[in-house]
Design a protein around this motif. Sequence first.
Motif, PDB file in Angstrom:
ATOM      1  N   VAL A 160      -0.515  12.284 -10.241  1.00 58.32           N
ATOM      2  CA  VAL A 160      -0.395  11.544 -11.499  1.00 58.32           C
ATOM      3  C   VAL A 160       0.827  10.635 -11.464  1.00 58.32           C
ATOM      4  CG1 VAL A 160       0.145  11.802 -13.968  1.00 58.32           C
ATOM      5  CG2 VAL A 160      -1.671  13.167 -12.939  1.00 58.32           C
ATOM      6  N   ARG A 161       1.921  11.132 -10.922  1.00 57.11           N
ATOM      7  CA  ARG A 161       3.159  10.351 -10.873  1.00 57.11           C
ATOM      8  C   ARG A 161       3.143   9.270  -9.795  1.00 57.11           C
ATOM      9  NH1 ARG A 161       7.210  14.394  -9.745  1.00 57.11           N
ATOM     10  NH2 ARG A 161       8.627  12.639  -9.497  1.00 57.11           N
ATOM     11  N   LYS A 162       2.542   9.542  -8.658  1.00 55.27           N
ATOM     12  CA  LYS A 162       2.647   8.630  -7.509  1.00 55.27           C
ATOM     13  C   LYS A 162       1.487   7.657  -7.360  1.00 55.27           C
ATOM     14  CE  LYS A 162       6.594  10.116  -6.325  1.00 55.27           C
ATOM     15  NZ  LYS A 162       7.741   9.240  -6.426  1.00 55.27           N
ATOM     16  N   ARG A 163       0.304   8.032  -7.734  1.00 57.12           N
ATOM     17  CA  ARG A 163      -0.883   7.161  -7.664  1.00 57.12           C
ATOM     18  C   ARG A 163      -1.030   6.449  -6.311  1.00 57.12           C
ATOM     19  NH1 ARG A 163      -4.097   7.260 -12.509  1.00 57.12           N
ATOM     20  NH2 ARG A 163      -2.752   8.276 -14.005  1.00 57.12           N
ATOM     21  N   PRO A 164      -1.200   7.197  -5.229  1.00 61.48           N
ATOM     22  CA  PRO A 164      -1.314   6.562  -3.912  1.00 61.48           C
ATOM     23  C   PRO A 164      -2.630   5.805  -3.749  1.00 61.48           C
ATOM     24  CG  PRO A 164      -1.828   8.876  -3.736  1.00 61.48           C
ATOM     25  CD  PRO A 164      -1.344   8.649  -5.146  1.00 61.48           C
ATOM     26  N   ASP A 165      -2.613   4.848  -2.836  1.00 68.07           N
ATOM     27  CA  ASP A 165      -3.838   4.119  -2.481  1.00 68.07           C
ATOM     28  C   ASP A 165      -4.649   4.889  -1.453  1.00 68.07           C
ATOM     29  OD1 ASP A 165      -3.252   1.615  -3.961  1.00 68.07           O
ATOM     30  OD2 ASP A 165      -1.552   1.555  -2.579  1.00 68.07           O
ATOM     31  N   VAL A 166      -3.938   5.620  -0.583  1.00 71.76           N
ATOM     32  CA  VAL A 166      -4.570   6.385   0.494  1.00 71.76           C
ATOM     33  C   VAL A 166      -3.959   7.774   0.520  1.00 71.76           C
ATOM     34  CG1 VAL A 166      -4.949   6.543   2.996  1.00 71.76           C
ATOM     35  CG2 VAL A 166      -4.899   4.302   1.877  1.00 71.76           C
ATOM     36  N   VAL A 167      -4.814   8.781   0.639  1.00 70.51           N
ATOM     37  CA  VAL A 167      -4.354  10.158   0.817  1.00 70.51           C
ATOM     38  C   VAL A 167      -4.866  10.619   2.172  1.00 70.51           C
ATOM     39  CG1 VAL A 167      -4.421  12.525  -0.049  1.00 70.51           C
ATOM     40  CG2 VAL A 167      -4.425  10.607  -1.663  1.00 70.51           C
ATOM     41  N   LEU A 168      -3.946  11.090   3.004  1.00 69.98           N
ATOM     42  CA  LEU A 168      -4.268  11.495   4.361  1.00 69.98           C
ATOM     43  C   LEU A 168      -3.747  12.899   4.594  1.00 69.98           C
ATOM     44  CD1 LEU A 168      -4.006   9.513   7.535  1.00 69.98           C
ATOM     45  CD2 LEU A 168      -2.597  11.554   7.367  1.00 69.98           C
ATOM     46  N   SER A 169      -4.534  13.729   5.294  1.00 67.96           N
ATOM     47  CA  SER A 169      -4.072  15.082   5.584  1.00 67.96           C
ATOM     48  C   SER A 169      -4.572  15.560   6.937  1.00 67.96           C
ATOM     49  CB  SER A 169      -4.546  16.060   4.512  1.00 67.96           C
ATOM     50  OG  SER A 169      -4.035  17.355   4.784  1.00 67.96           O
ATOM     51  N   LYS A 224       0.833  -1.202   0.000  1.00 67.17           N
ATOM     52  CA  LYS A 224       0.000   0.000   0.000  1.00 67.17           C
ATOM     53  C   LYS A 224       0.865   1.247   0.000  1.00 67.17           C
ATOM     54  CE  LYS A 224      -4.124  -1.756   0.255  1.00 67.17           C
ATOM     55  NZ  LYS A 224      -5.037  -1.644  -0.845  1.00 67.17           N
ATOM     56  N   HIS A 225       0.368   2.260  -0.690  1.00 66.82           N
ATOM     57  CA  HIS A 225       1.094   3.522  -0.809  1.00 66.82           C
ATOM     58  C   HIS A 225       0.248   4.629  -0.184  1.00 66.82           C
ATOM     59  CE1 HIS A 225       2.840   6.781  -3.699  1.00 66.82           C
ATOM     60  NE2 HIS A 225       3.212   6.970  -2.452  1.00 66.82           N
ATOM     61  N   VAL A 226       0.804   5.290   0.818  1.00 67.35           N
ATOM     62  CA  VAL A 226       0.134   6.381   1.519  1.00 67.35           C
ATOM     63  C   VAL A 226       0.763   7.699   1.091  1.00 67.35           C
ATOM     64  CG1 VAL A 226      -0.292   7.434   3.780  1.00 67.35           C
ATOM     65  CG2 VAL A 226      -0.363   4.947   3.525  1.00 67.35           C
ATOM     66  N   MET A 227      -0.071   8.665   0.760  1.00 67.49           N
ATOM     67  CA  MET A 227       0.400  10.024   0.540  1.00 67.49           C
ATOM     68  C   MET A 227      -0.074  10.847   1.729  1.00 67.49           C
ATOM     69  SD  MET A 227      -0.150  12.707  -2.597  1.00 67.49           S
ATOM     70  CE  MET A 227       0.893  11.768  -3.702  1.00 67.49           C
ATOM     71  N   ALA A 228       0.875  11.374   2.494  1.00 67.80           N
ATOM     72  CA  ALA A 228       0.591  12.167   3.684  1.00 67.80           C
ATOM     73  C   ALA A 228       0.881  13.625   3.358  1.00 67.80           C
ATOM     74  CB  ALA A 228       1.451  11.678   4.843  1.00 67.80           C
ATOM     75  N   LEU A 288      -6.865  15.569  -1.166  1.00 69.59           N
ATOM     76  CA  LEU A 288      -7.997  14.666  -0.963  1.00 69.59           C
ATOM     77  C   LEU A 288      -8.960  14.717  -2.143  1.00 69.59           C
ATOM     78  CD1 LEU A 288      -6.903  14.413   1.965  1.00 69.59           C
ATOM     79  CD2 LEU A 288      -9.287  14.279   2.675  1.00 69.59           C
ATOM     80  N   ARG A 289      -9.230  15.914  -2.643  1.00 71.14           N
ATOM     81  CA  ARG A 289     -10.154  16.032  -3.787  1.00 71.14           C
ATOM     82  C   ARG A 289      -9.587  15.333  -5.019  1.00 71.14           C
ATOM     83  NH1 ARG A 289     -14.499  19.686  -3.614  1.00 71.14           N
ATOM     84  NH2 ARG A 289     -15.083  18.424  -5.413  1.00 71.14           N
ATOM     85  N   VAL A 290      -8.317  15.568  -5.308  1.00 75.94           N
ATOM     86  CA  VAL A 290      -7.686  14.959  -6.484  1.00 75.94           C
ATOM     87  C   VAL A 290      -7.503  13.459  -6.261  1.00 75.94           C
ATOM     88  CG1 VAL A 290      -5.610  14.926  -7.934  1.00 75.94           C
ATOM     89  CG2 VAL A 290      -6.575  17.108  -7.183  1.00 75.94           C
ATOM     90  N   GLY A 291      -7.071  13.076  -5.068  1.00 76.38           N
ATOM     91  CA  GLY A 291      -6.883  11.662  -4.762  1.00 76.38           C
ATOM     92  C   GLY A 291      -8.152  10.863  -4.965  1.00 76.38           C
ATOM     93  N   ARG A 292      -9.251  11.423  -4.567  1.00 75.77           N
ATOM     94  CA  ARG A 292     -10.545  10.746  -4.744  1.00 75.77           C
ATOM     95  C   ARG A 292     -10.839  10.509  -6.228  1.00 75.77           C
ATOM     96  NH1 ARG A 292     -15.448  11.250  -1.070  1.00 75.77           N
ATOM     97  NH2 ARG A 292     -16.477   9.360  -1.751  1.00 75.77           N
ATOM     98  N   LEU A 293     -10.499  11.486  -7.057  1.00 80.25           N
ATOM     99  CA  LEU A 293     -10.690  11.330  -8.505  1.00 80.25           C
ATOM    100  C   LEU A 293      -9.844  10.187  -9.069  1.00 80.25           C
ATOM    101  CD1 LEU A 293     -10.672  15.069  -9.665  1.00 80.25           C
ATOM    102  CD2 LEU A 293     -12.653  13.538  -9.518  1.00 80.25           C
ATOM    103  N   PHE A 294      -8.705   9.932  -8.430  1.00 83.49           N
ATOM    104  CA  PHE A 294      -7.810   8.854  -8.855  1.00 83.49           C
ATOM    105  C   PHE A 294      -8.132   7.526  -8.165  1.00 83.49           C
ATOM    106  CE2 PHE A 294      -5.471  12.417 -10.436  1.00 83.49           C
ATOM    107  CZ  PHE A 294      -4.775  11.933 -11.522  1.00 83.49           C
ATOM    108  N   GLY A 295      -9.193   7.492  -7.380  1.00 83.85           N
ATOM    109  CA  GLY A 295      -9.616   6.246  -6.746  1.00 83.85           C
ATOM    110  C   GLY A 295      -8.961   5.941  -5.415  1.00 83.85           C
ATOM    111  N   ALA A 296      -8.240   6.887  -4.843  1.00 82.98           N
ATOM    112  CA  ALA A 296      -7.605   6.669  -3.540  1.00 82.98           C
ATOM    113  C   ALA A 296      -8.631   6.810  -2.418  1.00 82.98           C
ATOM    114  CB  ALA A 296      -6.479   7.680  -3.330  1.00 82.98           C
TER     115      ALA A 296
END
Length: 160
Positions: free
Chosen positions: A85-94, A5-9, A104-112
């Motif tokens: 676009v480059r990282k494609r995380p599974d989870v975005v947390l802030s 899993k890839h998390v973007m914090a 969070l808005r963009v991550g949701r569009l990418f399915g995170a």
Amino acid sequence: MNREKHVMAVASAGGHWVQLMRLRPAWKGLRVTYVTTDPDFCQTVYQYAEDDGEPLPGFHTVVEANRWQKWRLIKQLLGIVFIMVRKRPDVVLSTGASPGYFALRVGRLFGAKTVWIDSMANAEELSMSGQRIGKHADLWLTQWEHLAKPEGPKYLGSVL
């Protein structure tokens, strides 16, 4: 294929960043990409990773912006989109503010999956970013029990 899993914090500088760093044990052992507004924080992130024996995480910065700096907000949004676009995380947390909102808005569009933890400093009311992102987050949390509502945010304890 079972990939890790890839998390973007994501957090802006200051207290939001400090709170995000306090959450690090929650994603220990996962692949992590950090995004913030201050390039000097890179050293802190790498020091934490070395101290914990973790692999070095990814680190990216976006321009600092606030609600009165419309052009800078657009630049910040574009920076978030480029990283996403480059990282494609599974989870975005802030833990906040505007870079977290955009992530969070963009991550949701990418399915995170998305997680927003409203700032501990906002004891009397939710942050403006928190108020606006809540309905777009998969998990929306507050650290103040009296701010929790049935429609969100949820209170699961004060951890920061």
